[in-house]
Design a protein around this motif. Structure first.
Motif, PDB file in Angstrom:
ATOM      1  N   PHE A  11       0.620  43.357  25.031  1.00 47.94           N
ATOM      2  CA  PHE A  11       0.434  43.481  23.585  1.00 47.94           C
ATOM      3  C   PHE A  11       0.181  44.935  23.213  1.00 47.94           C
ATOM      4  N   ILE A  12       0.943  45.417  22.244  1.00 46.30           N
ATOM      5  CA  ILE A  12       0.836  46.830  21.844  1.00 46.30           C
ATOM      6  C   ILE A  12       1.033  46.965  20.341  1.00 46.30           C
ATOM      7  N   GLU A  13       0.703  48.147  19.836  1.00 52.29           N
ATOM      8  CA  GLU A  13       1.048  48.501  18.464  1.00 52.29           C
ATOM      9  C   GLU A  13       2.542  48.814  18.421  1.00 52.29           C
ATOM     10  N   ARG A  14       3.160  48.604  17.284  1.00 47.68           N
ATOM     11  CA  ARG A  14       4.611  48.755  17.162  1.00 47.68           C
ATOM     12  C   ARG A  14       5.087  50.169  17.513  1.00 47.68           C
ATOM     13  N   ASP A  15       4.315  51.197  17.189  1.00 45.86           N
ATOM     14  CA  ASP A  15       4.760  52.574  17.446  1.00 45.86           C
ATOM     15  C   ASP A  15       4.768  52.941  18.934  1.00 45.86           C
ATOM     16  N   ALA A  16       4.250  52.069  19.789  1.00 48.96           N
ATOM     17  CA  ALA A  16       4.248  52.325  21.233  1.00 48.96           C
ATOM     18  C   ALA A  16       5.379  51.600  21.964  1.00 48.96           C
ATOM     19  N   MET A  17       6.273  50.956  21.230  1.00 49.86           N
ATOM     20  CA  MET A  17       7.296  50.121  21.866  1.00 49.86           C
ATOM     21  C   MET A  17       8.213  50.903  22.798  1.00 49.86           C
ATOM     22  N   VAL A  40       9.863  36.481  10.746  1.00 54.10           N
ATOM     23  CA  VAL A  40       8.952  35.388  10.427  1.00 54.10           C
ATOM     24  C   VAL A  40       7.596  35.572  11.114  1.00 54.10           C
ATOM     25  N   LEU A  41       7.571  36.250  12.267  1.00 50.25           N
ATOM     26  CA  LEU A  41       6.334  36.489  12.999  1.00 50.25           C
ATOM     27  C   LEU A  41       5.765  37.884  12.738  1.00 50.25           C
ATOM     28  N   ASN A  42       6.557  38.753  12.124  1.00 47.16           N
ATOM     29  CA  ASN A  42       6.204  40.155  11.919  1.00 47.16           C
ATOM     30  C   ASN A  42       5.893  40.850  13.247  1.00 47.16           C
ATOM     31  N   LEU A  43       6.715  40.543  14.264  1.00 51.07           N
ATOM     32  CA  LEU A  43       6.529  41.100  15.597  1.00 51.07           C
ATOM     33  C   LEU A  43       7.854  41.580  16.152  1.00 51.07           C
ATOM     34  N   GLU A  44       7.789  42.626  16.966  1.00 50.73           N
ATOM     35  CA  GLU A  44       8.947  43.072  17.728  1.00 50.73           C
ATOM     36  C   GLU A  44       8.693  42.695  19.178  1.00 50.73           C
ATOM     37  N   LEU A  45       9.696  42.118  19.830  1.00 47.44           N
ATOM     38  CA  LEU A  45       9.569  41.703  21.212  1.00 47.44           C
ATOM     39  C   LEU A  45      10.650  42.341  22.061  1.00 47.44           C
ATOM     40  N   ALA A  46      10.294  42.627  23.301  1.00 40.45           N
ATOM     41  CA  ALA A  46      11.254  43.141  24.266  1.00 40.45           C
ATOM     42  C   ALA A  46      10.944  42.506  25.613  1.00 40.45           C
ATOM     43  N   ILE A  47      11.990  42.287  26.402  1.00 46.60           N
ATOM     44  CA  ILE A  47      11.804  41.747  27.744  1.00 46.60           C
ATOM     45  C   ILE A  47      12.376  42.734  28.750  1.00 46.60           C
ATOM     46  N   VAL A  48      11.520  43.110  29.701  1.00 46.66           N
ATOM     47  CA  VAL A  48      11.923  43.950  30.824  1.00 46.66           C
ATOM     48  C   VAL A  48      11.509  43.194  32.075  1.00 46.66           C
ATOM     49  N   ASP A  49      12.488  42.647  32.766  1.00 46.19           N
ATOM     50  CA  ASP A  49      12.280  41.864  33.982  1.00 46.19           C
ATOM     51  C   ASP A  49      11.258  40.756  33.735  1.00 46.19           C
ATOM     52  N   LYS A  50      10.075  40.843  34.303  1.00 54.78           N
ATOM     53  CA  LYS A  50       9.065  39.783  34.181  1.00 54.78           C
ATOM     54  C   LYS A  50       7.985  40.104  33.153  1.00 54.78           C
ATOM     55  N   ALA A  51       8.249  41.062  32.261  1.00 49.50           N
ATOM     56  CA  ALA A  51       7.285  41.431  31.224  1.00 49.50           C
ATOM     57  C   ALA A  51       7.868  41.178  29.843  1.00 49.50           C
ATOM     58  N   ILE A  53       7.060  42.260  26.099  1.00 52.55           N
ATOM     59  CA  ILE A  53       6.276  43.236  25.340  1.00 52.55           C
ATOM     60  C   ILE A  53       6.268  42.772  23.898  1.00 52.55           C
ATOM     61  N   ILE A  54       5.069  42.603  23.341  1.00 54.60           N
ATOM     62  CA  ILE A  54       4.898  42.073  21.995  1.00 54.60           C
ATOM     63  C   ILE A  54       4.224  43.138  21.166  1.00 54.60           C
ATOM     64  N   ALA A  55       4.953  43.643  20.162  1.00 54.60           N
ATOM     65  CA  ALA A  55       4.456  44.758  19.354  1.00 54.60           C
ATOM     66  C   ALA A  55       4.286  44.339  17.901  1.00 54.60           C
ATOM     67  N   GLY A  56       3.186  44.775  17.339  1.00 51.20           N
ATOM     68  CA  GLY A  56       2.922  44.515  15.937  1.00 51.20           C
ATOM     69  C   GLY A  56       1.494  44.889  15.614  1.00 51.20           C
ATOM     70  N   ASP A  57       1.122  44.708  14.363  1.00 48.14           N
ATOM     71  CA  ASP A  57      -0.259  45.015  13.992  1.00 48.14           C
ATOM     72  C   ASP A  57      -1.177  43.914  14.530  1.00 48.14           C
ATOM     73  N   ALA A  58      -2.468  44.201  14.541  1.00 45.68           N
ATOM     74  CA  ALA A  58      -3.443  43.282  15.141  1.00 45.68           C
ATOM     75  C   ALA A  58      -3.401  41.900  14.494  1.00 45.68           C
ATOM     76  N   ALA A  59      -3.231  41.833  13.198  1.00 45.27           N
ATOM     77  CA  ALA A  59      -3.210  40.538  12.510  1.00 45.27           C
ATOM     78  C   ALA A  59      -2.006  39.703  12.942  1.00 45.27           C
ATOM     79  N   SER A  60      -0.854  40.334  13.088  1.00 43.10           N
ATOM     80  CA  SER A  60       0.354  39.612  13.492  1.00 43.10           C
ATOM     81  C   SER A  60       0.281  39.142  14.941  1.00 43.10           C
ATOM     82  N   ARG A  61      -0.376  39.918  15.789  1.00 39.16           N
ATOM     83  CA  ARG A  61      -0.471  39.582  17.211  1.00 39.16           C
ATOM     84  C   ARG A  61      -1.564  38.568  17.517  1.00 39.16           C
ATOM     85  N   LYS A  62      -2.507  38.407  16.628  1.00 36.43           N
ATOM     86  CA  LYS A  62      -3.726  37.657  16.919  1.00 36.43           C
ATOM     87  C   LYS A  62      -3.476  36.277  17.528  1.00 36.43           C
ATOM     88  N   VAL A  63      -2.668  35.453  16.910  1.00 36.39           N
ATOM     89  CA  VAL A  63      -2.460  34.087  17.413  1.00 36.39           C
ATOM     90  C   VAL A  63      -1.779  34.104  18.780  1.00 36.39           C
TER      91      VAL A  63
END
Length: 120
Positions: A11-17, A40-51, A53-63
């Motif tokens: 989990f990261i902030e969007r600017d660290a993607m 719909v989730l206000n999140l950016e996601l990326a997959i690198v092998d077995k990781a 990466i979920i990026a967004g502000d704290a409120a969007s990532r919370k759940v």
């Protein structure tokens, strides 16, 4: 239901993607295979092998931060039915995203996991 794979969750902030993707590409010695913004989730996601990466502000990532694992399955509906028969609790019903079906389940031991069925 068949589990196709398990991903660690980062989990990261969007600017660290970009920086985070680069780190995991170097760590796993492979390229990012999937990246997208889920409005719909206000999140950016990326997959690198077995990781995943979920990026967004704290409120969007919370759940999503409550989940400790992501399990890729062949059928989200079969997964929900089988897991409930085994005593798991469905925390969020299956939800369609641009490239997948997702849901959160709590296992009988308390672990919260996100289940994902990728779709084309």
């Amino acid at each position: 239901m068949k589990v196709l794979g398990t991903l660690i969750r980062v989990f990261i902030e969007r600017d660290a993607m970009d920086e985070t993707i680069k780190f995991y590409e170097e760590l796993y010695q492979t390229s990012c295979t999937q990246r997208g913004y889920y409005e719909v989730l206000n999140l950016e996601l990326a997959i690198v092998d077995k990781a995943v990466i979920i990026a967004g502000d704290a409120a969007s990532r919370k759940v999503f931060e409550s989940a400790r694992a992501t399990l890729l399955v062949d059928s989200i509906q079969d997964a929900m039915n089988e897991l409930q028969q085994r005593g798991a609790v469905c925390l969020t019903k299956p939800k369609r995203t641009p490239g997948s079906w997702i849901m959160l389940m709590q296992h009988p031991d308390g672990l919260i996991a996100e289940y994902v069925e990728r779709i084309s």
